[in-house]
Structures are given as C-alpha cells and as structure tokens.
Design a protein around this motif. Structure first.
Motif, PDB file in Angstrom:
ATOM      1  N   GLU A  15      39.377  13.590  14.412  1.00 61.45           N
ATOM      2  CA  GLU A  15      39.522  12.706  15.093  1.00 61.45           C
ATOM      3  C   GLU A  15      39.003  13.393  16.766  1.00 61.45           C
ATOM      4  O   GLU A  15      39.627  14.440  17.075  1.00 61.45           O
ATOM      5  CB  GLU A  15      41.015  12.262  15.653  1.00 61.45           C
ATOM      6  CG  GLU A  15      41.208  11.114  16.487  1.00 61.45           C
ATOM      7  CD  GLU A  15      42.438  10.274  16.233  1.00 61.45           C
ATOM      8  OE1 GLU A  15      42.913   9.438  17.187  1.00 61.45           O
ATOM      9  OE2 GLU A  15      43.025  10.399  15.253  1.00 61.45           O
ATOM     10  N   LEU A 189      42.350   3.433  18.589  1.00 59.89           N
ATOM     11  CA  LEU A 189      42.016   4.570  17.488  1.00 59.89           C
ATOM     12  C   LEU A 189      43.219   5.386  17.236  1.00 59.89           C
ATOM     13  O   LEU A 189      43.838   5.553  16.009  1.00 59.89           O
ATOM     14  CB  LEU A 189      40.917   5.197  17.803  1.00 59.89           C
ATOM     15  CG  LEU A 189      39.612   4.628  17.887  1.00 59.89           C
ATOM     16  CD1 LEU A 189      38.532   5.819  18.475  1.00 59.89           C
ATOM     17  CD2 LEU A 189      39.497   4.063  16.588  1.00 59.89           C
ATOM     18  N   ARG A 217      36.378   9.816  14.569  1.00 59.81           N
ATOM     19  CA  ARG A 217      36.684   8.890  15.571  1.00 59.81           C
ATOM     20  C   ARG A 217      36.487   9.405  16.859  1.00 59.81           C
ATOM     21  O   ARG A 217      36.908  10.339  17.434  1.00 59.81           O
ATOM     22  CB  ARG A 217      38.221   8.467  15.377  1.00 59.81           C
ATOM     23  CG  ARG A 217      38.635   7.942  13.894  1.00 59.81           C
ATOM     24  CD  ARG A 217      39.761   7.572  13.958  1.00 59.81           C
ATOM     25  NE  ARG A 217      40.182   6.789  12.872  1.00 59.81           N
ATOM     26  CZ  ARG A 217      40.913   7.082  11.618  1.00 59.81           C
ATOM     27  NH1 ARG A 217      41.512   8.092  11.806  1.00 59.81           N
ATOM     28  NH2 ARG A 217      41.159   6.540  10.515  1.00 59.81           N
TER      29      ARG A 217
END
Length: 379
Positions: A15, A189, A217
């Motif tokens: 991420e 997210l 992400r």
C-alpha cells in the motif's frame, strides 16, 4: 472474461503512501431514469436469490467488519458511499459476476437496500431488475481487460483510476503477470484494506488470493495535479504497456479535470502501447444529478481520436458485446434506447430524456501521433 480460481504466486502486495471511486450512484440513477425504477432479468430468482442474499449477509458477521461499515455509514458522503453501492450490485448479481469480496466491501445498508429493490422488481415482473446495469458494466470491463492483457502481453500494467471497492486484483486470473495500481481517496483505500483484513482474519470467511502479480494502492486525489507523479513514485513505469480502467469515475469530474486525465493517458503512448477502458455519460444522463455528475460527451468515439487515440470502439448496454444474457425481456428498455439514433434526445414513445451510458475502448501506441507529452504533467 476470466475469473479462474487457480492460484498464481503472490509476489507483492503493498500500500503506497489517488478521486475517485468506482462509484455507482451513476448507474443506479441511470437505471431509475431509463426503466421507471427498475434496473435485466434474473429469471427464477426466488428462493435461490434469498439464499444468495443470506450468504452475502453472513460475510458481514465479524464484529470488526460491522464496526468499519458503521463508520462508512456515519462519515462518508454520497460519492464515497457509491463505491459500496457498486459492490452490493456485484454481490447480489453473483450468478453473473464472480466477486467473493463484494459483500464485505458493500456492507449491510447497501446489500439490504438493493435486495429490497430487486425483490420489488421481480414481484412486479419488471422488464429490468435493479443492479443489472452495474452487472453488465462489470462484465464488459472484465472482458475488455482480459482481451487487452492478451493483446498487450501478460506483464502489462493495469491502472484503475477511482478504484473504489474494485476487487479485480483478487478475482481475474488474466492479471497473474500484471502489476495492478488502485488509485483513489486515501480514506477509501484505507477502509477497503481494513475491511479485507478484518474479513480474512475471520475463521468462517472465504479466503482471498491475490490473482495479480502485485497490487499497489496509491492514495491521491485526481483533482490534484500531482496524481501522476504519485503514481510514478509508487512504481508506475510510463515505458511499459498499460491498461487504464476508468469505470464509474469520469463523469464525476469537472470538464477541465476530466480532459486532463484523458490527455495524460493519451500522452502515455509516447513510449508504450496504451489501452483506455471507460464509461461516458451523455448530457441528458448528467442531469439526473447535476450536483454529482459534471463531465459528459455525446460522442466519445469522436472525442478520443482528437486527443491522440488511434482506434476507438463504443458500445451501449444491450449491444452484442454488452449484453451477457442479462437482458432477456423482449421489451427491455436498454434495447429500445440503443435502437434510437444517438442524436435523439427524447424517447418518441413517452417524451422522456434519452439518458445514455457508453462503454468505450480506445488504444494508442508510439506509432501514433503524439498530442501532448506526458512530461508536461510531471513538471
């Protein structure tokens, strides 16, 4: 479309420290406008549909999942919440769309709301059932992503702008050699990641396997001019073939922002092949919610070549490549609408505005004329 359950090795999931959301107030409003409150036909739904709904609700049992959705209901506005509406349609149209994460990402509020609308439609013998537009659109994007990966090569990049509650990285086997980037609001997210973590930590929840080679992400706001720089800082490589997925996003942007996004994608052709997959509203469709929908184009198949795309194909729901057997009623309104010339603004049968949603695939390569260098947006 490929949704095979084979398990490629999970090489990377990270991420990275993107507006966006794969939202579908748009599709829901289009269904209500075009079908009088209905929105495909699921023949023989009945008891099987109730079992499917119960199975979806069971995935929300973990206390952590319920607590997170309570925050969504209390804190998120309509644009962010539309991502949950999309997930609810994918969960309840599960005989057409395979998305094992959809129910967890949707939450009880949106599952119950859509389920009640679908039951009313079915009891009334409606020509279309709520959620069909999202189901058809999901399948169209799935099929076109698979075709683009096959054409460009399995190691392509896939960039999903306004990813929302999209779970393709977990369900499309065709992505097994691809790096997938999900761009959206940071809070969305983060919530999505937390929901998946809570669900997969539960002993009775179906385990999810990352099908993509890697998932990155990228929290950023597409209204800000630095989203391309953030994307590159997270590993996006302009020199690699890329599939750009803009599902349920472009019409939320104002004209200048939407055009900049499209021009940036067109400019990426300078050093690699590019495929754009997007849905566009016509002008009438944006009037369904003028405070939410801004960008429209009545002829996206003419717009995109003007900014550098060499090949553009356009479909409407009900066309052979945008049907998937979900519009079986002979009088369904999507078929009626697509048979009217696109220049017709009002349905001659009842005088209602023709609200259209176009599915568009466009491509570009280094051999095409370059309209605007990508470096311009990275300065």
């Amino acid at each position: 479309m490929s949704s095979s359950s084979s398990k490629p090795e999970k090489e990377e999931e990270k991420e990275a420290p993107c507006v966006n959301n794969n939202g579908d107030a748009a599709a829901a409003a289009e269904e209500d406008a075009n079908s009088g409150g209905s929105g495909g036909c699921r023949e023989g739904h009945g008891d099987e549909g109730e079992r499917e709904f119960a199975a979806a609700m069971a995935q929300l049992a973990p206390e952590g999942v319920r607590a997170l959705h309570a925050r969504v209901d209390a804190e998120w506005g309509p644009v962010l919440q539309s991502a949950c509406q999309t997930a609810a349609a994918r969960a309840l149209w599960c005989r057409a769309v395979r998305d094992p994460a959809a129910a967890v990402l949707a939450g009880e509020r949106y599952l119950r709301g859509l389920h009640e609308k679908m039951r009313r439609d079915e009891r009334a013998g409606a020509r279309e059932v709520h959620g069909v537009m999202i189901a058809v659109r999901t399948l169209w994007f799935d099929a076109r992503i698979e075709a683009a990966v096959d054409r460009l090569g399995g190691d392509s990049q896939v960039v999903i702008l306004g990813a929302g509650m999209d779970a393709r990285a977990y369900r499309l086997n065709c992505l097994k050699e691809c790096t997938v980037f999900e761009l959206d609001f940071p809070e969305l997210l983060e919530m999505k990641s937390d929901l998946l973590h809570e669900a997969m930590s539960s002993t009775n929840h179906q385990k999810l396997t990352l099908m993509a080679k890697s998932l990155i992400r990228v929290p950023a706001n597409i209204h800000d001019g630095d989203w391309v720089t953030k994307l590159q800082s997270c590993g996006y490589v302009p020199e690699r073939n890329t599939i750009w997925v803009l599902e349920g996003i472009i019409y939320y942007l104002h004209h200048a922002d939407a055009m900049q996004v499209l021009e940036i994608i067109a400019a990426s052709q300078s050093s690699a092949s590019t495929v754009l997959l997007a849905d566009f509203m016509n002008k009438n469709a944006t009037s369904l919610s003028p405070t939410m929908y801004h960008f429209y184009h009545d002829s996206p198949d003419l717009l995109l070549p003007s900014i550098g795309f060499s090949k553009v194909t356009l479909s409407q729901i009900g066309d052979p490549q945008a049907h998937f057997g979900l519009l079986s009623h002979p009088e369904n309104l999507f078929d009626k609408l697509r048979r009217l010339p696109r220049s017709v603004e009002k349905n001659p049968e009842d005088g209602t505005p023709c609200c259209r949603l176009y599915f568009v695939e466009a491509s570009a390569s280094p051999d095409d004329q370059i309209m605007c260098p990508l470096d311009h947006y990275l300065e």
